[in-house]
Design a protein around this motif. Structure first.
Motif, PDB file in Angstrom:
ATOM      1  N   ASP A 131       9.225  20.224  26.508  1.00 24.03           N
ATOM      2  CA  ASP A 131       9.093  20.964  25.249  1.00 24.03           C
ATOM      3  C   ASP A 131       9.007  22.469  25.422  1.00 24.03           C
ATOM      4  O   ASP A 131       8.638  23.190  24.499  1.00 24.03           O
ATOM      5  N   ALA A 132       9.324  22.983  26.628  1.00 21.54           N
ATOM      6  CA  ALA A 132       9.235  24.425  26.849  1.00 21.54           C
ATOM      7  C   ALA A 132      10.148  25.179  25.889  1.00 21.54           C
ATOM      8  O   ALA A 132      11.303  24.777  25.671  1.00 21.54           O
ATOM      9  N   TYR A 133       9.632  26.240  25.315  1.00 23.35           N
ATOM     10  CA  TYR A 133      10.360  27.142  24.422  1.00 23.35           C
ATOM     11  C   TYR A 133      10.743  26.500  23.091  1.00 23.35           C
ATOM     12  O   TYR A 133      11.491  27.112  22.318  1.00 23.35           O
ATOM     13  N   VAL A 134      10.280  25.297  22.822  1.00 21.38           N
ATOM     14  CA  VAL A 134      10.526  24.728  21.492  1.00 21.38           C
ATOM     15  C   VAL A 134       9.846  25.598  20.450  1.00 21.38           C
ATOM     16  O   VAL A 134      10.371  25.841  19.362  1.00 21.38           O
ATOM     17  N   GLN A 135       8.638  26.064  20.769  1.00 18.60           N
ATOM     18  CA  GLN A 135       7.922  27.008  19.933  1.00 18.60           C
ATOM     19  C   GLN A 135       6.883  27.723  20.796  1.00 18.60           C
ATOM     20  O   GLN A 135       6.699  27.384  21.965  1.00 18.60           O
ATOM     21  N   GLN A 136       6.228  28.725  20.228  1.00 17.17           N
ATOM     22  CA  GLN A 136       5.224  29.489  20.964  1.00 17.17           C
ATOM     23  C   GLN A 136       4.068  28.575  21.373  1.00 17.17           C
ATOM     24  O   GLN A 136       3.511  27.852  20.544  1.00 17.17           O
ATOM     25  N   PRO A 137       3.691  28.564  22.660  1.00 15.43           N
ATOM     26  CA  PRO A 137       2.555  27.727  23.064  1.00 15.43           C
ATOM     27  C   PRO A 137       1.248  28.269  22.508  1.00 15.43           C
ATOM     28  O   PRO A 137       1.103  29.489  22.321  1.00 15.43           O
ATOM     29  N   PRO A 138       0.289  27.403  22.197  1.00 12.83           N
ATOM     30  CA  PRO A 138      -1.012  27.871  21.699  1.00 12.83           C
ATOM     31  C   PRO A 138      -1.771  28.615  22.785  1.00 12.83           C
ATOM     32  O   PRO A 138      -1.559  28.382  23.974  1.00 12.83           O
ATOM     33  N   GLY A 139      -2.642  29.520  22.376  1.00  9.22           N
ATOM     34  CA  GLY A 139      -3.464  30.257  23.326  1.00  9.22           C
ATOM     35  C   GLY A 139      -4.495  29.348  23.985  1.00  9.22           C
ATOM     36  O   GLY A 139      -4.809  28.268  23.471  1.00  9.22           O
ATOM     37  N   PRO A 140      -5.028  29.777  25.120  1.00  2.00           N
ATOM     38  CA  PRO A 140      -6.005  28.941  25.837  1.00  2.00           C
ATOM     39  C   PRO A 140      -7.199  28.532  24.983  1.00  2.00           C
ATOM     40  O   PRO A 140      -7.709  27.418  25.114  1.00  2.00           O
ATOM     41  N   TRP A 141      -7.655  29.426  24.109  1.00  2.14           N
ATOM     42  CA  TRP A 141      -8.826  29.102  23.288  1.00  2.14           C
ATOM     43  C   TRP A 141      -8.460  28.432  21.970  1.00  2.14           C
ATOM     44  O   TRP A 141      -9.351  28.125  21.164  1.00  2.14           O
ATOM     45  N   ASP A 142      -7.164  28.220  21.737  1.00  4.08           N
ATOM     46  CA  ASP A 142      -6.736  27.526  20.524  1.00  4.08           C
ATOM     47  C   ASP A 142      -6.654  26.019  20.720  1.00  4.08           C
ATOM     48  O   ASP A 142      -6.532  25.274  19.739  1.00  4.08           O
ATOM     49  N   LEU A 143      -6.700  25.563  21.969  1.00  2.16           N
ATOM     50  CA  LEU A 143      -6.605  24.127  22.243  1.00  2.16           C
ATOM     51  C   LEU A 143      -7.962  23.465  22.083  1.00  2.16           C
ATOM     52  O   LEU A 143      -8.956  23.936  22.650  1.00  2.16           O
ATOM     53  N   PRO A 144      -8.040  22.379  21.331  1.00  2.00           N
ATOM     54  CA  PRO A 144      -9.329  21.681  21.176  1.00  2.00           C
ATOM     55  C   PRO A 144      -9.709  20.939  22.461  1.00  2.00           C
ATOM     56  O   PRO A 144      -8.855  20.382  23.144  1.00  2.00           O
ATOM     57  N   ALA A 145     -10.993  20.973  22.791  1.00  2.00           N
ATOM     58  CA  ALA A 145     -11.511  20.254  23.953  1.00  2.00           C
ATOM     59  C   ALA A 145     -12.578  19.276  23.483  1.00  2.00           C
ATOM     60  O   ALA A 145     -13.061  19.358  22.353  1.00  2.00           O
TER      61      ALA A 145
END
Length: 364
Positions: A131-145
């Motif tokens: 899925d690379a370049y399909v869209q802008q990847p989320p920032g490190p702190w935008d990913l839920p943990a």
């Protein structure tokens, strides 16, 4: 289990900015928007700084309970029985002549933090989504943990969405196999029984190698090559950015100096009577405590923690406690001589440096 309130979300750190983006190693990995500084081996995200807060002093109730004579004697007897080289006579027959209390305070500050770092990673390609370049990847702190359990260390790894691409394996150059190092790719080795002659002593043909003088390599089974351990024979790798989330409980203690003669290091093994506990997002330094050194230590440690950890991670929760640790110095006599031992902590630990009846022995 404690959870963060909605009001804390406003402190989420921004995406890291780098003055001079560094290229991925060996041209193997792509540069992802927002992850220009990510390299193989890890890169730390820049973080925010939280303000320090002022406090109101809590009210405290002090209850100074000392070890009793029976408690001290029982603890001493149990301690002696655990030592194979100690005779039980002094513990049984010794006469307690004095007991002194040296109770002390321990202030403890815990700061539970979350840190995030990214690095390029890879795994054998087995048809996973690319899925690379399909869209802008989320920032490190935008990913839920996962929701953390406060004050318990933990770690979670996850792929960053929209960073996965497929590449030929760099270790085997896309072949899926690598030459066997044990036989240098030949698939066979000199027979160890006949040393390559094909015959044994007396001119008989070697049965181990059937007279060939060589035997199949046991490591590659005669193929001369082995499956690539990096791609596991798949020839292709899925390359992606891996996010590592770490939860760390950072703890510092301050123990008020006491003059009993017991080493302060011994107190790290025991608990005391908890006089005060305060847990919140950011704690206020304790004020108004009877011992001024505790107040000073609290102010210093709270300031240090909030300054230090807000620069390297995100503070999720802090907890401060004050314990009263009982320490009793027991003086006793045995066979006309005077000796000393200490009983300390809620666990009734015992320490003594001059036990009068020991023997030398060794454990085989």
């Amino acid at each position: 289990m404690n959870t963060m309130t909605e009001g804390h979300a406003m402190f989420a750190p921004p995406v890291a900015e780098h003055a001079s983006p560094s290229a991925p190693p060996a041209g193997m990995f792509d540069i992802m928007p927002g992850y220009e500084g990510t390299v193989a081996g890890g890169g730390t995200v820049d973080f925010f700084h939280l303000p320090c807060l002022l406090n109101q002093s809590p009210s405290l109730h002090l209850d100074l309970n000392n070890h009793t004579g029976n408690t001290a004697r029982d603890a001493f007897s149990l301690y002696v029985s655990s030592k194979c080289c100690y005779s039980s006579a002094p513990a049984k027959d010794g006469v307690i002549v004095n007991m002194e209390s040296f109770n002390t305070y321990r202030y403890r500050l815990e700061t539970f933090t979350e840190s995030r770092s990214t690095e390029w990673s890879h795994e054998p390609y087995n048809g996973q989504p690319v899925d690379a370049y399909v869209q802008q990847p989320p920032g490190p702190w935008d990913l839920p943990a996962k929701a953390p359990t406060f004050f318990v260390d933990g770690e979670q790894k996850m792929k960053v969405p929209y960073t996965s691409s497929m590449k030929p394996c760099h270790d085997c150059f896309g072949n899926g196999r690598k030459p066997c190092k044990d036989c240098a790719g030949s698939g066979n080795k000199m027979c160890w029984v006949c040393n390559g002659s094909g015959f044994r002593h007396g001119g008989d043909r070697c049965h181990h190698c059937s007279g060939r003088g060589r035997e199949n390599c046991a490591h590659c089974y005669g193929h001369g090559s082995k499956e690539c351990t990096t791609c596991r024979g798949k020839q292709q790798l899925l390359v992606f950015i891996c996010l590592t989330v770490k939860w760390t409980n950072n703890c510092d203690n301050y123990v008020v100096e006491q003059s009993s003669g017991l080493q302060v290091s011994n107190l790290s093994q025991v608990s005391g009577k908890e006089l005060f506990r305060d847990s919140q997002y950011l704690v206020y330094p304790v004020m108004g405590f009877p011992d001024p050194t505790v107040v000073q230590a609290a102010q210093r440690l709270v300031g240090d923690h909030q300054s230090k950890f807000s620069r390297t991670s995100r503070i999720l929760q802090q907890r401060q406690t004050i314990e009263l640790i009982p320490i009793t110095k027991v003086t006793y006599t045995w066979k006309g001589k005077t000796y000393v031992y200490f009983v300390y902590g809620n666990e009734f630990k015992v320490s003594t440096n001059d036990y009068p009846a020991t023997c030398c022995c060794s454990v085989m």
